[in-house]
Design a protein around this motif. Structure first.
Motif, mmCIF file in Angstrom:
data_model
loop_
_atom_site.group_PDB
_atom_site.id
_atom_site.type_symbol
_atom_site.label_atom_id
_atom_site.label_comp_id
_atom_site.label_asym_id
_atom_site.label_seq_id
_atom_site.Cartn_x
_atom_site.Cartn_y
_atom_site.Cartn_z
ATOM 1 N N VAL A 1 4.485 2.108 13.329
ATOM 2 C CA VAL A 1 5.118 1.013 12.591
ATOM 3 C C VAL A 1 5.564 1.494 11.215
ATOM 4 C CG1 VAL A 1 4.807 -1.328 11.700
ATOM 5 C CG2 VAL A 1 3.652 -0.642 13.810
ATOM 6 N N THR A 2 6.804 1.177 10.865
ATOM 7 C CA THR A 2 7.325 1.478 9.533
ATOM 8 C C THR A 2 7.828 0.190 8.895
ATOM 9 O OG1 THR A 2 9.527 1.988 10.418
ATOM 10 C CG2 THR A 2 7.990 3.830 10.173
ATOM 11 N N ALA A 3 7.961 0.231 7.585
ATOM 12 C CA ALA A 3 8.386 -0.963 6.867
ATOM 13 C C ALA A 3 9.895 -1.162 6.914
ATOM 14 C CB ALA A 3 7.928 -0.894 5.411
ATOM 15 N N SER A 4 10.637 -0.102 7.262
ATOM 16 C CA SER A 4 12.097 -0.170 7.186
ATOM 17 C C SER A 4 12.728 0.408 8.436
ATOM 18 C CB SER A 4 12.591 0.598 5.954
ATOM 19 O OG SER A 4 13.994 0.712 5.954
ATOM 20 N N ARG A 5 13.908 -0.095 8.768
ATOM 21 C CA ARG A 5 14.690 0.436 9.878
ATOM 22 C C ARG A 5 15.679 1.489 9.388
ATOM 23 N NH1 ARG A 5 15.149 -1.892 14.794
ATOM 24 N NH2 ARG A 5 14.320 -3.853 13.996
ATOM 25 N N ASP A 6 15.747 1.709 8.089
ATOM 26 C CA ASP A 6 16.693 2.666 7.525
ATOM 27 C C ASP A 6 16.364 4.083 7.982
ATOM 28 O OD1 ASP A 6 17.833 0.531 6.248
ATOM 29 O OD2 ASP A 6 16.745 0.851 4.374
ATOM 30 N N THR A 7 17.231 5.031 7.628
ATOM 31 C CA THR A 7 17.009 6.429 7.968
ATOM 32 C C THR A 7 15.649 6.889 7.456
ATOM 33 O OG1 THR A 7 19.379 6.868 7.843
ATOM 34 C CG2 THR A 7 17.903 8.763 7.730
ATOM 35 N N LEU A 8 14.857 7.469 8.346
ATOM 36 C CA LEU A 8 13.499 7.878 7.989
ATOM 37 C C LEU A 8 13.488 9.316 7.476
ATOM 38 C CD1 LEU A 8 11.579 6.474 11.092
ATOM 39 C CD2 LEU A 8 11.775 5.431 8.827
ATOM 40 N N PRO A 9 12.658 9.614 6.485
ATOM 41 C CA PRO A 9 12.524 11.009 6.040
ATOM 42 C C PRO A 9 11.913 11.855 7.146
ATOM 43 C CG PRO A 9 10.898 9.607 4.964
ATOM 44 C CD PRO A 9 11.838 8.689 5.688
ATOM 45 N N ALA A 10 12.101 13.158 7.046
ATOM 46 C CA ALA A 10 11.647 14.075 8.092
ATOM 47 C C ALA A 10 10.149 13.952 8.337
ATOM 48 C CB ALA A 10 12.013 15.508 7.710
ATOM 49 N N ALA B 1 0.814 -1.213 0.000
ATOM 50 C CA ALA B 1 0.000 0.000 0.000
ATOM 51 C C ALA B 1 0.851 1.269 0.000
ATOM 52 C CB ALA B 1 -0.934 0.009 1.211
ATOM 53 N N ARG B 2 2.168 1.128 -0.082
ATOM 54 C CA ARG B 2 3.109 2.253 -0.079
ATOM 55 C C ARG B 2 2.902 3.158 1.144
ATOM 56 N NH1 ARG B 2 2.655 5.852 -3.692
ATOM 57 N NH2 ARG B 2 0.564 5.393 -4.422
ATOM 58 N N VAL B 3 2.684 2.540 2.294
ATOM 59 C CA VAL B 3 2.435 3.277 3.534
ATOM 60 C C VAL B 3 3.759 3.694 4.164
ATOM 61 C CG1 VAL B 3 1.613 3.028 5.908
ATOM 62 C CG2 VAL B 3 0.201 2.233 3.998
ATOM 63 N N ASP B 4 3.864 4.976 4.509
ATOM 64 C CA ASP B 4 5.066 5.479 5.183
ATOM 65 C C ASP B 4 5.057 5.131 6.664
ATOM 66 O OD1 ASP B 4 6.210 7.018 2.932
ATOM 67 O OD2 ASP B 4 4.401 8.238 3.152
ATOM 68 N N LEU B 5 3.875 5.191 7.267
ATOM 69 C CA LEU B 5 3.756 5.018 8.714
ATOM 70 C C LEU B 5 2.382 4.444 9.031
ATOM 71 C CD1 LEU B 5 4.946 5.617 11.575
ATOM 72 C CD2 LEU B 5 3.847 7.864 11.418
ATOM 73 N N ALA B 6 2.349 3.471 9.939
ATOM 74 C CA ALA B 6 1.078 2.889 10.374
ATOM 75 C C ALA B 6 0.955 3.020 11.885
ATOM 76 C CB ALA B 6 0.990 1.421 9.965
ATOM 77 N N LEU B 7 -0.243 3.313 12.333
ATOM 78 C CA LEU B 7 -0.545 3.391 13.762
ATOM 79 C C LEU B 7 -1.272 2.111 14.141
ATOM 80 C CD1 LEU B 7 -0.288 5.401 16.142
ATOM 81 C CD2 LEU B 7 -2.582 6.223 15.547
ATOM 82 N N ARG B 8 -0.731 1.397 15.119
ATOM 83 C CA ARG B 8 -1.314 0.123 15.538
ATOM 84 C C ARG B 8 -1.547 0.131 17.047
ATOM 85 N NH1 ARG B 8 0.358 -3.542 11.309
ATOM 86 N NH2 ARG B 8 -0.340 -2.478 9.421
ATOM 87 N N PHE B 9 -2.583 -0.601 17.470
ATOM 88 C CA PHE B 9 -2.928 -0.694 18.884
ATOM 89 C C PHE B 9 -2.957 -2.163 19.299
ATOM 90 C CE2 PHE B 9 -4.638 3.279 17.386
ATOM 91 C CZ PHE B 9 -4.469 4.161 18.446
ATOM 92 N N GLY B 10 -2.519 -2.420 20.542
ATOM 93 C CA GLY B 10 -2.576 -3.778 21.077
ATOM 94 C C GLY B 10 -1.315 -4.557 20.799
#
Length: 308
Positions: free
Chosen positions: A273-282, A136-145
């Protein structure tokens, strides 16, 4: 790719008017620079530079070729600047995936930050079913639980208490306020669930005595939508275990009443939650911090210190 490198070397030679000066700028030897220029001329079948002991001059073909090489180098420079800006200032489109229950929090959490960055666009994807971040080309996901094991990278934003709630009209119709979890067995229960299993099993702890009580219930109403469960609860159709940060306003206004506050009914972890541990964009780094700060100021949420 080698051709692109040679074109950049050629442009540097022209701009520095010297192979030696170009070599120093590129941290190469003059002979290596000269070899790259000869290879360009050999591949093209034309002379690009007239060489003398004192100066270099462009041929007509070399002049036209240099214009394109310079444009290529300028485009590469702009591309590098674009990447650098991506790391320094929030810009472009932020694709944020959240549960549908985050609806009431989205504008309070992100609105002011979004307004402060005109070059930033937000695409908010709200779905109670976790989606594949890469697909889904998601930059950031918010998850609960509790998070399922995955290759995603999770950053803890805080923990929200879970509280048992009922509406005043339900309490009035019921005739009394429950004083112990044992009294809940025959009460209509409203439950959040994303699977087909309808039996719910809770283990609660008493704050002061440490007493444990296990409760098994068959819910009257089940939904995979957190806010739907809350709405049914506020409508007086039963009791529900809800997140403190979601019901704070309803508790304050009197639309809901908290039951059995002396019992610990668990905590709900909040994750970015992000898909990568690499350097994140601002835009992603700042969004995580903005969300962490937002949850930290909500009633019923234990904040988490940001890790650098």
């Amino acid at each position: 790719m080698e051709d692109f490198k040679r074109m950049a070397i050629f442009a540097t030679v022209v701009e520095r008017s010297s192979m030696s000066a170009a070599a120093r700028q590129l941290d190469m030897s003059p002979s290596a620079v000269s070899q790259h220029i000869r290879q360009l001329e050999q591949d093209a079948g034309v002379t690009l530079l007239h060489r003398s002991t004192r100066q270099l001059t462009l041929t007509d073909a070399g002049q036209r070729f240099y214009a394109q090489c310079a444009a290529m180098c300028e485009a590469a420079s702009r591309a590098r600047a674009e990447l650098a800006a991506e790391l320094q200032l929030p810009s472009g489109e932020l694709r944020l995936a959240t549960p549908a229950g985050f609806t009431q929090h989205a504008a309070p959490a992100l609105g002011q930050w979004l307004a402060a960055h005109p070059s930033l666009r937000l695409r908010l994807l709200m779905d109670d079913t976790p989606i594949d971040l890469i697909q889904a080309r998601v930059d950031l996901a918010l998850r609960f639980g509790n998070l399922q094991d995955s290759s995603w990278v999770a950053r803890h934003l805080g923990r929200s208490a879970t509280v048992l709630c009922a509406s005043p009209q339900w309490l009035q119709a019921h005739g009394s306020t429950p004083q112990h979890p044992a009294e809940l067995a025959q009460i209509p229960w409203l439950e959040l669930s994303r699977n087909e299993e309808v039996q719910t099993d809770f283990l609660w702890h008493h704050h002061s005595t440490g007493q444990e009580y296990r409760l098994q219930l068959l819910p009257r109403m089940v939904s995979n939508h957190r806010s739907a469960v809350q709405q049914f609860c506020e409508a007086g159709l039963g009791i529900a275990l809800l997140s403190a940060h979601d019901v704070a306003a309803s508790l304050k206004s009197g639309m809901l009443v908290r039951l059995l506050p002396e019992w610990d009914m668990g905590m709900l972890d909040i994750w970015a939650v992000t898909a990568s541990r690499d350097t994140l964009p601002a835009k992603v780094r700042e969004a995580i911090n903005v969300l962490r700060q937002y949850f930290a100021q909500l009633d019923g949420v234990q904040s988490t210190v940001a890790l650098t």
